[in-house]
Design an enzyme around this catalytic site. Structure first.
Site, PDB file in Angstrom:
ATOM      1  N   PHE A 237      29.272  60.122  46.851  1.00  0.00           N
ATOM      2  CA  PHE A 237      27.978  59.719  46.131  1.00  0.00           C
ATOM      3  C   PHE A 237      27.106  61.067  45.954  1.00  0.00           C
ATOM      4  O   PHE A 237      25.993  60.734  45.690  1.00  0.00           O
ATOM      5  CB  PHE A 237      27.199  58.651  47.110  1.00  0.00           C
ATOM      6  N   THR A 631      39.373  48.630  39.052  1.00  0.00           N
ATOM      7  CA  THR A 631      38.709  49.710  39.362  1.00  0.00           C
ATOM      8  C   THR A 631      37.427  49.783  38.805  1.00  0.00           C
ATOM      9  O   THR A 631      36.278  50.178  39.553  1.00  0.00           O
ATOM     10  CB  THR A 631      39.443  50.901  39.128  1.00  0.00           C
ATOM     11  N   GLU A 702      27.632  55.552  38.107  1.00  0.00           N
ATOM     12  CA  GLU A 702      26.271  55.444  38.776  1.00  0.00           C
ATOM     13  C   GLU A 702      25.621  54.460  37.972  1.00  0.00           C
ATOM     14  O   GLU A 702      24.389  54.229  38.774  1.00  0.00           O
ATOM     15  CB  GLU A 702      25.720  56.978  38.418  1.00  0.00           C
TER      16      GLU A 702
HETATM   17 MO1  MOS Z   1      27.165  61.939  41.572  1.00  0.00          MO
HETATM   18  S1  MOS Z   1      25.238  61.828  42.452  1.00  0.00           S
HETATM   19  O1  MOS Z   1      27.007  62.986  40.253  1.00  0.00           O
HETATM   20  O2  MOS Z   1      28.326  62.583  42.755  1.00  0.00           O
END
Ligand code: MOS
Length: 735
Positions: A237, A631, A702
């Site tokens: 993340f 996925t 994201e």
């Molecule tokens: Mo992401 S916050 O660009 O790993």
């Protein structure tokens, strides 16, 4: 959709993962392994006066204790934003000064983890400590507006002052989001192995080449002498996007004791030393005319950084592009606090920024008395207002429409507090979602083996997203073989260079390289056939040839052909190789490239206890081509789950005097578990985007978290009539 692309295929590495065959960075066995344990500062601001390691050093099994008194000196590093690979530029164990709680002040190396842990507990430290600066609110007089290398601190378009003054309706509110931590299941872990002057590091990282570059730099050794391996990542993340100090400590410890050293951070240490999402305080002012058309957007505010680095959580970027408004001003300020350097966390900027912007839009919808979807449609941006470029593609309107249908928006009584289910108040809220479609240069290598199987290689990363699967799909589709006939190797700096797996850009970037290398491999094989008088494809142009099931044949006459393996065998070729070096073209961009979506939340609120439960959630997205429905859906769903956590639970709490993190554990830092998450419906609007990049994908890692917290907060308002502008929405705020 082709035979392969778009299919909801299972993960190629699924079996390895569920059988324990997948090796994470702490799971590469080494003979003669020693264990390192870090000691963190008990104070957040001050100086080490005395550090007594003697008792620890004399314990059985202890091999070395390294502190600032005996650590080797290290060379300066650059952060990711500065073009380096480090998460913070502060080098470990170089001086007695302390800038944040938990900062590494010693590392203990021993034969066993238990010995190292016990010894670490016996290190005596005397500090001179000062009251820590950990709250934006108390430090706002030192706030300053940093100039970014890429853009000015204040961005204005049109005349926002006049736009706001002329507005029939105004919303002027402050929204806050707390410090948040990534908390991947797999902790950061490093195993460092020296063989002479060659170093191999097994590191939990989203950026193998970045770690290699940073280690070589800080140790003053050639990059060729450093190999970084990371085969699987148990979630990241963003916190594994750059190299943090513990990786350096593992490496210098291994050199010191002349043995392989493994260092795994504890869950509690992960709250202090590997970054976090900065706290934000955001002022949004919106002006609109009677029809709800925006006349002004102001988005301004403060976030924090560390005492020594500059990291700005870019929460205003989404406001510059999301809606058509001629008058806008965005600016961000920074305060320095006694915290480690903040870092990228899933949708840095867009996640907290969309909470503020999309909450404010909802407030405006009630003020003007226009349905929240209708309000957004009226302010839809036909082109990107931040740069006046056309969108490469934009399905936002379809996302609203499909989302409203699937979610049942028409059943919503617009009146706040008007809906209920038994004792629970029921609310429905929505928000827009967006994230840029980025592309970084990537390289890849491929070779075909005599049996027609294909090996494709690039040092990218599998953090659970399904990268290995979609890369195999892309190569298989291009070469006309099955996914099972492709092996995709990743996570090793011995393989061709890949960018940081961040910014939702891995599939676009590495996928472009993989498709290109697969194409050139195919061209090489076809060339062999074309020049071979014994081949059924002798003299046949590439354009007339098709490939399927590992067999090349003439499109108009499919019986005339042969398999890859027959062709390679006749030439006695052990392999055919191809290489692709992805250069970025430096032309001015012709298009603005973003994924878009619409998020819909239904909540039930307990009027007696203030507890909020998300009972339904629907997200609809236009993300370019979807390479794997399964996925892709998981990526979006996980983003939404993280967004629900952001809305209702996640918050890192600092002791305001000592500066320590009070809830540095998973018992007290809350995020959703299965019981907190309802059925989540994810839909993709089919999008063919010929402009975004050669493989037509926009990135999905994201966008799922963007808009989610606002959709939930807007639903809470609709349920209760109570507008909560400070995340997380905990029961004390609802009651
Ligand atoms: Mo992401 S916050 O660009 O790993």
């Amino acid at each position: 959709m082709t035979q392969i692309i778009g299919k909801p295929l299972n993960r190629v590495d699924g079996k390895l993962k569920v059988t324990g065959g997948a090796h994470y960075s702490a799971e590469f066995p080494q003979s003669n392994l020693a264990y390192a344990v870090c000691v963190g500062s008990k104070i957040a601001r001050g100086k080490i006066e005395k550090i007594d390691t003697q008792v620890a050093e004399n314990l059985p099994g202890v091999l070395s204790v390294i502190t600032y008194l005996n650590a080797p000196s290290l060379q300066p590093l650059k952060t990711l934003l500065q073009g380096g690979g480090a998460g913070e530029t502060r080098l470990p164990l170089q001086e007695a000064i302390v800038h944040y709680s938990g900062e590494h002040i010693a590392v203990v190396v021993a034969d066993t983890l238990e010995q190292a842990t016990y010894a670490a507990s016996l290190i005596e430290v005397t500090y001179t400590g000062y009251s820590a600066l950990v709250e934006i609110d108390k430090e706002r007089e030192q706030a300053f507006a940093p100039e970014m290398p890429s853009r000015p601190a204040i961005i204005t378009r049109g005349n926002p002052e006049v736009g706001l003054a002329d507005a029939d309706f105004r919303v002027e509110e402050t929204y806050t989001t707390p410090t948040e931590h990534h908390n991947p299941m797999e902790p950061h872990a490093t195993t460092a192995v020296w063989e002479g002057d060659k170093l191999t590091v097994y590191d939990a990282t989203q950026y193998t080449y970045g770690v290699r570059q940073a280690l070589a730099t800080t140790l003053s050794i050639p990059e060729e002498n450093v190999r970084v391996v990371c085969k699987f990542i148990g979630g990241a993340f963003g916190c594994k996007g750059s190299m943090w100090s513990h990786t350096i400590l593992a490496v210098i410890a291994a050199r010191e004791v002349d043995r392989p050293v493994k260092l795994v951070l504890t869950r509690s240490q992960m709250f202090n030393v590997v970054g976090h999402r900065a706290e934000t305080e955001q002022q949004v002012k919106l002006g609109a005319n009677r029809d709800g058309i925006l006349t002004a957007i102001y988005h301004e505010g403060i976030s924090h950084t560390s005492m020594f680095d500059m990291f700005i959580e870019p929460f205003t970027s989404i406001s510059r592009m999301m809606y058509a408004c001629p008058n806008l001003q965005t600016s961000q300020q920074i305060v320095r606090l006694n915290k480690g350097t903040p870092t990228f966390m899933r949708a840095p900027g867009e996640a907290p920024g969309s909470f503020a912007l999309e909450s404010a839009l909802d407030e405006l919808a009630y003020a003007v008395k226009i349905d929240p979807i209708e309000l957004r449609l009226r302010n839809y941006a036909d082109i990107d207002p931040s740069n006046n470029l056309p969108w490469s593609s934009n399905s936002l309107k379809e996302c609203y429409q499909i989302g409203a249908e699937k979610f049942g928006w028409s059943k919503r009584n617009p009146e706040p507090g008007s809906m209920s289910d038994g004792i629970y108040q029921v609310g429905m809220g929505m928000a827009s979602a967006s994230f840029p479609a980025l592309l970084f240069p990537a390289t890849a290598k491929a070779h075909m083996l005599p049996d027609g199987t294909v090996v494709v290689q690039s040092s990218t990363h599998e953090m659970g997203t399904g990268v290995a699967t979609v890369m195999a799909q892309l190569a298989a589709d291009t070469l006309g073989v099955s996914v099972q006939q492709v092996r995709f190797d990743l996570g090793d700096t011995e393989l061709p260079r890949a960018p940081v797996s961040g910014g939702s850009a891995t599939t676009a970037s590495v996928g472009t390289a993989v498709q290109a290398v697969a194409r050139s491999l195919k061209a090489k094989v076809l060339e062999i056939a074309r020049n071979d008088s014994n081949s059924p494809l002798h003299g046949v142009a590439d354009a007339e040839v098709a490939v399927e099931n590992g067999r090349v044949f003439i499109k108009n006459n499919p019986t005339q052909g042969e398999t890859y393996s027959t062709l390679l065998a006749r030439h006695n070729l052990q392999q055919v190789e191809a290489y692709h070096d992805g250069q970025m073209n430096s032309q001015q961009p012709q298009f603005s490239k973003h994924a878009f979506g619409a998020q819909f939340a239904e909540v039930q609120v307990s009027p007696h206890f203030g507890e909020v439960r998300v009972t339904r959630f629907t997200g609809v997205f236009g993300v370019g081509r979807v390479l794997n429905q399964k996925t892709a859906r998981s990526q979006i769903m996980s983003g939404i789950i993280m967004g629900i956590g952001m809305a209702l639970m996640e918050e890192t709490v600092f002791d305001s005097h000592m500066g320590q993190i009070v809830n540095a554990n998973l018992g007290e830092y809350h995020f959703p578990v299965n019981a907190d998450i309802p059925e989540i419906e994810v839909y993709f609007v089919p999008e063919e985007d010929p402009h975004v990049n050669p493989i037509g994908v926009k990135g999905i890692g994201e966008i799922g978290i963007t808009g989610t917290a606002a959709a939930v907060a807007n639903a809470v308002y609709h349920a209760t009539g109570k507008r909560i502008r400070n995340l997380p929405i905990t029961p004390d705020k609802v009651m």
